[in-house]
Write an enzyme that holds these catalytic residues in place. Structure first.
Site, mmCIF file in Angstrom:
data_model
loop_
_atom_site.group_PDB
_atom_site.id
_atom_site.type_symbol
_atom_site.label_atom_id
_atom_site.label_comp_id
_atom_site.label_asym_id
_atom_site.label_seq_id
_atom_site.Cartn_x
_atom_site.Cartn_y
_atom_site.Cartn_z
ATOM 1 N N ASP A 106 74.720 23.658 -33.792
ATOM 2 C CA ASP A 106 74.926 23.936 -32.367
ATOM 3 C C ASP A 106 75.529 25.328 -32.175
ATOM 4 O O ASP A 106 75.172 26.055 -31.258
ATOM 5 C CB ASP A 106 75.819 22.841 -31.775
ATOM 6 C CG ASP A 106 75.301 21.479 -32.168
ATOM 7 O OD1 ASP A 106 74.176 21.136 -31.774
ATOM 8 O OD2 ASP A 106 75.988 20.758 -32.937
ATOM 9 N N HIS A 154 79.003 16.259 -31.885
ATOM 10 C CA HIS A 154 77.609 16.697 -32.052
ATOM 11 C C HIS A 154 76.740 15.718 -31.274
ATOM 12 O O HIS A 154 76.182 14.771 -31.823
ATOM 13 C CB HIS A 154 77.194 16.749 -33.516
ATOM 14 C CG HIS A 154 75.718 16.978 -33.658
ATOM 15 N ND1 HIS A 154 75.120 18.174 -33.335
ATOM 16 C CD2 HIS A 154 74.707 16.160 -34.041
ATOM 17 C CE1 HIS A 154 73.812 18.075 -33.527
ATOM 18 N NE2 HIS A 154 73.533 16.859 -33.953
HETATM 19 P P1 NAX Z 1 65.455 11.097 -42.461
HETATM 20 O O1 NAX Z 1 65.298 9.777 -41.797
HETATM 21 O O2 NAX Z 1 64.272 11.928 -42.761
HETATM 22 O O3 NAX Z 1 66.240 10.874 -43.842
HETATM 23 C C1 NAX Z 1 67.378 10.078 -43.956
HETATM 24 C C2 NAX Z 1 67.466 9.598 -45.390
HETATM 25 O O4 NAX Z 1 68.718 8.914 -45.538
HETATM 26 C C3 NAX Z 1 66.364 8.605 -45.769
HETATM 27 O O5 NAX Z 1 65.765 9.008 -46.996
HETATM 28 C C4 NAX Z 1 67.115 7.281 -45.898
HETATM 29 O O6 NAX Z 1 66.550 6.433 -46.877
HETATM 30 C C5 NAX Z 1 68.484 7.785 -46.330
HETATM 31 N N1 NAX Z 1 69.566 6.812 -46.142
HETATM 32 C C6 NAX Z 1 69.729 5.912 -45.151
HETATM 33 N N2 NAX Z 1 70.831 5.176 -45.358
HETATM 34 C C7 NAX Z 1 71.380 5.630 -46.513
HETATM 35 C C8 NAX Z 1 72.515 5.253 -47.256
HETATM 36 N N3 NAX Z 1 73.292 4.242 -46.869
HETATM 37 N N4 NAX Z 1 72.798 5.936 -48.375
HETATM 38 C C9 NAX Z 1 71.995 6.940 -48.799
HETATM 39 N N5 NAX Z 1 70.894 7.334 -48.135
HETATM 40 C C10 NAX Z 1 70.593 6.685 -46.999
HETATM 41 O O7 NAX Z 1 66.508 11.886 -41.581
HETATM 42 P P2 NAX Z 1 66.797 13.461 -41.499
HETATM 43 O O8 NAX Z 1 65.876 14.083 -40.517
HETATM 44 O O9 NAX Z 1 66.864 14.021 -42.862
HETATM 45 O O10 NAX Z 1 68.235 13.466 -40.796
HETATM 46 C C11 NAX Z 1 69.354 12.932 -41.458
HETATM 47 C C12 NAX Z 1 70.507 12.768 -40.499
HETATM 48 O O11 NAX Z 1 70.927 14.008 -39.978
HETATM 49 C C13 NAX Z 1 70.202 11.904 -39.274
HETATM 50 O O12 NAX Z 1 71.285 11.012 -39.060
HETATM 51 C C14 NAX Z 1 70.146 12.904 -38.156
HETATM 52 O O13 NAX Z 1 70.439 12.321 -36.909
HETATM 53 C C15 NAX Z 1 71.190 13.883 -38.591
HETATM 54 N N6 NAX Z 1 71.193 15.212 -37.966
HETATM 55 C C16 NAX Z 1 72.385 15.785 -37.728
HETATM 56 C C17 NAX Z 1 72.521 17.063 -37.229
HETATM 57 C C18 NAX Z 1 73.859 17.684 -36.982
HETATM 58 O O14 NAX Z 1 73.887 18.786 -36.439
HETATM 59 N N7 NAX Z 1 75.002 17.083 -37.343
HETATM 60 C C19 NAX Z 1 71.309 17.851 -36.859
HETATM 61 C C20 NAX Z 1 70.070 17.377 -37.535
HETATM 62 C C21 NAX Z 1 69.939 15.887 -37.668
HETATM 63 O O15 NAX Z 1 69.434 15.355 -36.466
#
Ligand code: NAX
Length: 326
Positions: A159, A187
């Site tokens: 952000d 966020h």
């Molecule tokens: P994806 O859904 O592509 O990947 C998430 C991965 O996490 C998957 O491979 C899933 O199997 C794994 N996972 C789920 N639960 C788990 C656990 N208990 N232990 C280990 N792995 C686990 O998501 P992606 O686009 O890579 O985004 C990841 C996260 O970042 C999401 O929560 C998203 O909302 C968040 N974001 C945060 C941002 C920020 O600025 N703080 C911005 C970008 C993003 O939206």
């Protein structure tokens, strides 16, 4: 050669990690002379996909990447870690209430907090990216009582970077010339991109741009809605820019921010009227491997209103997960 740094990354099969891991292995976090070991965590059903990513990492022949560990056990992933990126989290599924999403993630971060407490180095640097990032980080810290709370942070740098680019474009200045920008709070759409102190070349951006209406009605909401705009355009949420922000966050924490303000989600000490204990986006200056909160700012009425909104949201989130805080 120096001892390799161990970098734990969760959510390794996901789309952010598909950008993040390659940049870590290239040296973008610790620098071009520091070997690294990646310790990758994902769920049991994602192990095959993680191994596919590891095959691609191997095919890059990165000179700094000396080993890669793949696991579904958080304790193995966090063992002796020097840094940890918590990217994995539970996404919202159809029909899922916000409260259910909060508690599903709270449970994940409770378990991972205990593993962090048990296995990581005491001076490990932790950034939580997985949403709801601030509250997940708060739960992680609460469940790692022997781990320094100061070393658990959440990411609001994306952000911050988004606001930097939009301000630079509007002011006609270079992104790198802007300092004293702050992004406060959660966020989430309540975040507050605050230009009050922001300067370029010794001049206030608010004077260079001289358009309070644009600031309030375009900049602040556009930064807050940027994630949605990217989903609409790309059909998927921001990934490369999120990975880049996580790299910037960790890089600056380790190497310093050259006296400049950067925004990080950190444990609130109660300063600036932010309730103690919330994980809250604030401006900091990074130096010598740590960060210092910018202190002693006084807020005008508009700022107070914006702060109150994001504080109220984070307090609601804290309320919803209260049972899992320790
Ligand atoms: P994806 O859904 O592509 O990947 C998430 C991965 O996490 C998957 O491979 C899933 O199997 C794994 N996972 C789920 N639960 C788990 C656990 N208990 N232990 C280990 N792995 C686990 O998501 P992606 O686009 O890579 O985004 C990841 C996260 O970042 C999401 O929560 C998203 O909302 C968040 N974001 C945060 C941002 C920020 O600025 N703080 C911005 C970008 C993003 O939206």
């Amino acid at each position: 050669t120096p001892t390799p740094k161990r970098i734990a990354v969760t959510g390794a099969a996901g789309q952010i990690c598909y950008a993040l891991l390659f940049r870590i292995a290239k040296g973008d976090v610790y620098g071009p002379d520091q070997p690294v070991i990646l310790q990758l965590l994902d769920l049991p059903q994602a192990q095959a996909a993680v191994r596919g990513v590891v095959m691609e990492l191997e095919d890059c022949a990165f000179p700094l990447l000396v080993d890669t560990i793949v696991t579904d056990d958080p304790t193995v992933a966090f063992r002796d870690a020097d840094a940890a990126f918590f990217v994995g989290s539970r996404p919202r599924s159809k029909g899922m209430e916000r409260r259910d999403l909060l508690s599903a993630n709270a449970e994940i971060f409770r378990v991972q907090g205990r593993a962090l407490n048990e296995a990581a180095k005491r001076d490990a640097k932790v950034v939580v990216v997985g949403n709801p990032a601030n509250t997940n980080a708060m739960i992680l810290a609460a469940n790692a009582p022997d781990f320094p709370t100061e070393n658990v942070t959440s990411m609001i740098r994306l952000d911050h970077n988004r606001a930097l680019t939009q301000l630079a474009a509007r002011a006609g200045v270079a992104v790198g010339d802007i300092d004293r920008l702050a992004v406060w709070g959660n966020h989430s759409p309540t975040m507050f991109a605050d230009w009050t102190e922001a300067v370029s070349g010794g001049r206030l951006l608010s004077e260079i741009i001289d358009d309070e209406t644009w600031y309030r009605e375009t900049l602040i909401p556009d930064v807050a809605r940027r994630g949605t705009a990217i989903i609409e355009a790309r059909g998927a949420s921001s990934a490369a820019s999120a990975a880049n922000a996580a790299i910037d966050h960790m890089h600056d924490w380790i190497h310093g921010s050259d006296g400049k303000w950067v925004s990080m989600g950190v444990h609130s000490t109660g300063a600036h009227g932010i309730p103690e204990g919330l994980m809250f986006g604030v401006p900091v200056v990074c130096k010598d491997g740590s960060y210092e909160r910018v202190e002693g700012l006084s807020f005008n009425e508009f700022q107070n209103g914006m702060m109150a909104r994001t504080i109220a949201e984070l307090e609601e989130e804290r309320e919803a997960v209260a049972a899992l805080l320790g």
